[in-house]
Structures are given as structure tokens and as C-alpha cells.
Design a protein around this motif. Structure first.
Motif, short mmCIF file in Angstrom:
data_model
loop_
_atom_site.label_atom_id
_atom_site.label_comp_id
_atom_site.label_asym_id
_atom_site.label_seq_id
_atom_site.Cartn_x
_atom_site.Cartn_y
_atom_site.Cartn_z
N THR A 1 12.54 4.23 5.65
CA THR A 1 11.52 3.38 5.03
C THR A 1 11.19 3.86 3.63
OG1 THR A 1 10.56 2.90 7.20
CG2 THR A 1 9.18 2.46 5.29
N ALA A 2 11.05 5.18 3.49
CA ALA A 2 10.77 5.76 2.17
C ALA A 2 11.92 5.47 1.21
CB ALA A 2 10.55 7.26 2.29
N HIS A 3 13.13 5.60 1.70
CA HIS A 3 14.30 5.36 0.84
C HIS A 3 14.35 3.90 0.38
CE1 HIS A 3 18.66 4.89 -0.11
NE2 HIS A 3 18.43 6.06 -0.70
N ALA A 4 14.03 2.97 1.30
CA ALA A 4 14.05 1.55 0.94
C ALA A 4 12.99 1.24 -0.12
CB ALA A 4 13.82 0.70 2.19
N THR B 1 12.79 12.99 1.48
CA THR B 1 12.26 13.65 2.68
C THR B 1 10.80 14.05 2.49
OG1 THR B 1 14.46 14.49 3.25
CG2 THR B 1 12.56 15.55 4.30
N GLU B 2 10.48 14.65 1.33
CA GLU B 2 9.11 15.09 1.07
C GLU B 2 8.17 13.90 0.95
OE1 GLU B 2 5.77 17.47 0.30
OE2 GLU B 2 7.68 17.81 1.30
N LEU B 3 8.61 12.84 0.29
CA LEU B 3 7.78 11.64 0.16
C LEU B 3 7.50 11.02 1.53
CD1 LEU B 3 9.21 9.96 -3.04
CD2 LEU B 3 6.81 10.58 -2.67
N ALA B 4 8.53 10.97 2.37
CA ALA B 4 8.35 10.41 3.72
C ALA B 4 7.34 11.23 4.50
CB ALA B 4 9.69 10.36 4.44
N ARG B 5 7.42 12.55 4.36
CA ARG B 5 6.47 13.42 5.07
C ARG B 5 5.05 13.21 4.58
NH1 ARG B 5 3.66 17.80 4.51
NH2 ARG B 5 4.31 18.10 2.34
N ARG B 6 4.87 13.15 3.27
CA ARG B 6 3.53 13.00 2.72
C ARG B 6 2.89 11.66 3.09
NH1 ARG B 6 3.01 15.70 -3.29
NH2 ARG B 6 4.08 17.67 -2.84
N LEU B 7 3.70 10.62 3.17
CA LEU B 7 3.18 9.29 3.48
C LEU B 7 3.14 9.02 4.98
CD1 LEU B 7 3.63 8.99 0.42
CD2 LEU B 7 4.41 6.66 0.84
N GLY B 8 3.76 9.90 5.77
CA GLY B 8 3.78 9.71 7.21
C GLY B 8 4.62 8.53 7.64
N ILE B 9 5.76 8.33 6.96
CA ILE B 9 6.64 7.21 7.29
C ILE B 9 8.05 7.74 7.53
CG2 ILE B 9 5.30 5.54 5.98
CD1 ILE B 9 7.27 5.80 3.69
N ALA B 10 8.90 6.88 8.11
CA ALA B 10 10.28 7.27 8.38
C ALA B 10 11.06 7.40 7.07
CB ALA B 10 10.95 6.24 9.28
N LYS B 11 12.04 8.31 7.07
CA LYS B 11 12.83 8.53 5.86
C LYS B 11 13.55 7.26 5.39
CE LYS B 11 16.33 11.64 3.94
NZ LYS B 11 17.19 12.83 4.22
N ARG C 1 0.84 -1.21 0.00
CA ARG C 1 0.00 0.00 0.00
C ARG C 1 0.87 1.25 0.00
NH1 ARG C 1 -2.54 3.57 3.57
NH2 ARG C 1 -4.59 4.25 2.82
N ARG C 2 1.93 1.25 0.78
CA ARG C 2 2.81 2.42 0.82
C ARG C 2 3.47 2.65 -0.54
NH1 ARG C 2 5.87 1.36 6.64
NH2 ARG C 2 4.32 2.42 7.96
N ALA C 3 3.86 1.57 -1.20
CA ALA C 3 4.47 1.69 -2.52
C ALA C 3 3.48 2.28 -3.53
CB ALA C 3 4.97 0.33 -3.00
N VAL C 4 2.23 1.85 -3.46
CA VAL C 4 1.21 2.39 -4.37
C VAL C 4 0.97 3.86 -4.09
CG1 VAL C 4 -1.23 2.27 -4.97
CG2 VAL C 4 0.07 0.16 -4.71
N LEU C 5 0.86 4.23 -2.82
CA LEU C 5 0.66 5.64 -2.46
C LEU C 5 1.84 6.48 -2.92
CD1 LEU C 5 -0.84 5.29 1.14
CD2 LEU C 5 -2.06 5.90 -0.96
N MET C 6 3.03 5.92 -2.82
CA MET C 6 4.22 6.64 -3.25
C MET C 6 4.18 6.88 -4.76
SD MET C 6 8.17 5.54 -2.49
CE MET C 6 8.04 6.00 -0.75
N LEU C 7 3.79 5.88 -5.53
CA LEU C 7 3.68 6.05 -6.98
C LEU C 7 2.63 7.09 -7.34
CD1 LEU C 7 3.92 2.31 -8.11
CD2 LEU C 7 5.65 4.10 -8.43
N ARG C 8 1.55 7.12 -6.60
CA ARG C 8 0.51 8.11 -6.87
C ARG C 8 1.00 9.51 -6.57
NH1 ARG C 8 -4.91 5.00 -4.52
NH2 ARG C 8 -5.23 3.70 -6.39
#
Length: 263
Positions: free
Chosen positions: A37-40, A25-35, A6-13
């Protein structure tokens, strides 16, 4: 629901909605996840070709793998496949561009675009999405959805794209009743100033609304009489024939019998 998927799909959107791309950093903030995690997630998506990183800015953008997936969807989309000949015939009859769309949550997705047959330079709109409430295609679909789903759409706050976009749910509901009664929908500069559309629903073999087909073009051509009445007749006839091509029972959906009145 698998959280990482789900996080991957939200990231693509999020990336799809941002032209210049987004950083970690901006993607992590928008998804409410740790940086980290977003990087991985981004590294995994990049390895699969679904995102790409700009070496200069470090921002991420959608990758070519998404285009391959999108093309695979279009090639296997039955309404699009069945509509190719019908859309060309309608474009020639109306002398306007023709779009075919399918529902996509609270929007519609254009899956086929037949160019206006006058040789003018035109932009291919396949893949474009529009809020259902701002276009004839969306209203043609919404009017024939099951009652609970239609009420969900009407309960959401309508987006505003132009000064003509309708924001009153009661007005939209009345429009859908009229669409269900007459079998086609009209848009008057609600998505883009100067543009208009007339669309009718298309039904599949189960009798459910599968999408819509319609003409789009300058308001002074599409909605001016007698062209408006001719376009409405042509669009509805084409939608009915396309529905039969998909196996829909005769008379399905029209006159509100299978659309607005369904619980």
C-alpha cells in the motif's frame, strides 16, 4: 474522510520531517499500513511530482511539485500580500528582520520575511514553522483565538526547543492573558538561543485573528531598553494598520475584549 488521501498527506508530512528521506518499509511502519500500500501511494505521488526517489539509496524525499503548491498558496495568501509594504516599513523603523505568520494547527507558519536592512547575509525563513508556545508570533495569535481553541492549545504538552522554552501551561495561560491585555507578545530565547521577538496580532475583516507580525533578532538588540519599548510600539502600530488594511473594525481584539474573554 477519504482514507487514501489522508494516508498520502501523512506520508508527505513524514517525508517533509526527514531530511535524508525515507524508504518504503520505514514509511509503511510509521503509517501503520502494508508495504504494498505504501509503495502504491509513493508511485502515485512520484508520478505527480510530489515525491522523488533517490536512485542510489532508494529513499523518497519531497518533490518539486510541493514547491509549486506552496508558492501558489503564498501568492494567494491575503495577509502575506497585504503585509509586504508594512513589513518593509517596520524593518526599516526597527532595523531588524520582520516575520509575518499565520496559524497552522499547533504551530505558526512564516509566510513573509522582510530582511534586516543592514546588508548582512541573512537566511530567508519563509515556509518555516515554529511551535506556537515558543515564539512571540504564536503567542500573539493564540491570545486572540476563540476560547475553546485556545484551551485546546494550552492542553497540549508544550515542546522544548531551548532551556528557556516554557513548559508550564499555567505560565503560558498567564502570558496569553497579558498579551490580550497589552496587544503584543514577547519571546526571549524560547525558540533559539540568543534570539528574541516582539509580535502583535493581525485581524481580518470579520474581526478574527488572521496571523501576526513581529520583529525578530538578537536578544541584546530586540529586548534591550529603550529598543524594546520602541519595538513594541512599532510592532503594535504596524499590526493595527495592517488589520485595517484587511478590513478589521477599529479596536478589534485589543484590551482582551475580543480575544481572551470570548467563549
Amino acid at each position: 474522510m477519504v482514507q487514501s488521501v489522508r494516508r498520502a498527506v501523512l506520508m508527505l508530512r513524514e517525508l517533509a520531517a526527514e531530511g535524508p528521506g525515507l524508504g518504503v518499509t520505514e514509511l509503511a511502519r510509521r503509517l501503520g499500513i502494508a508495504k504494498p500500500t505504501a509503495h502504491a501511494l509513493l508511485r502515485t505521488l512520484e508520478a505527480e511530482g510530489l515525491v522523488m526517489r533517490d536512485r542510489g539509496s532508494g529513499r523518497y524525499r519531497p518533490g518539486p511539485g510541493l514547491l509549486q503548491l506552496g508558492n501558489a498558496y503564498l501568492e494567494r495568501q491575503e495577509l502575506r500580500t497585504r503585509s509586504l509594504t508594512w513589513a518593509d516599513a517596520l524593518a526599516a523603523r526597527a532595523n531588524e528582520a520582520v516575520w509575518v505568520a499565520v496559524p497552522a494547527e499547533n504551530r505558526v507558519l512564516v509566510v513573509h520575511h522582510a530582511f534586516r536592512p543592514d546588508g548582512a547575509v541573512q537566511i530567508l525563513e519563509v515556509g518555516a514553522t515554529l511551535p506556537w508556545s515558543t515564539c512571540a508570533l504564536g503567542k500573539a495569535i493564540a491570545a486572540f483565538l476563540p476560547g475553546p481553541r485556545r484551551r485546546e492549545l494550552l492542553a497540549e504538552e508544550p515542546p522544548v526547543l531551548t532551556g528557556s522554552s516554557i513548559t508550564d501551561p499555567a505560565v503560558l495561560a498567564e502570558q496569553l492573558r497579558e498579551v490580550a491585555r497589552r496587544g503584543y507578545a514577547v519571546e526571549d530565547q524560547e525558540s533559539a538561543l540568543g534570539d528574541a521577538g516582539i509580535a502583535a496580532p493581525v485581524f481580518d475583516g470579520s474581526g478574527e485573528v488572521a496571523g501576526a507580525i513581529g520583529v525578530v533578532g538578537p536578544v541584546e538588540r530586540v529586548l534591550a531598553e529603550p529598543a524594546a519599548e520602541d519595538n513594541a510600539v512599532a510592532v503594535r502600530e504596524t499590526a493595527r494598520n495592517l488589520s485595517r488594511d484587511l478590513g478589521a473594525p477599529r479596536g478589534t481584539g485589543y484590551g482582551g475584549r475580543d480575544g481572551w474573554d470570548r467563549a
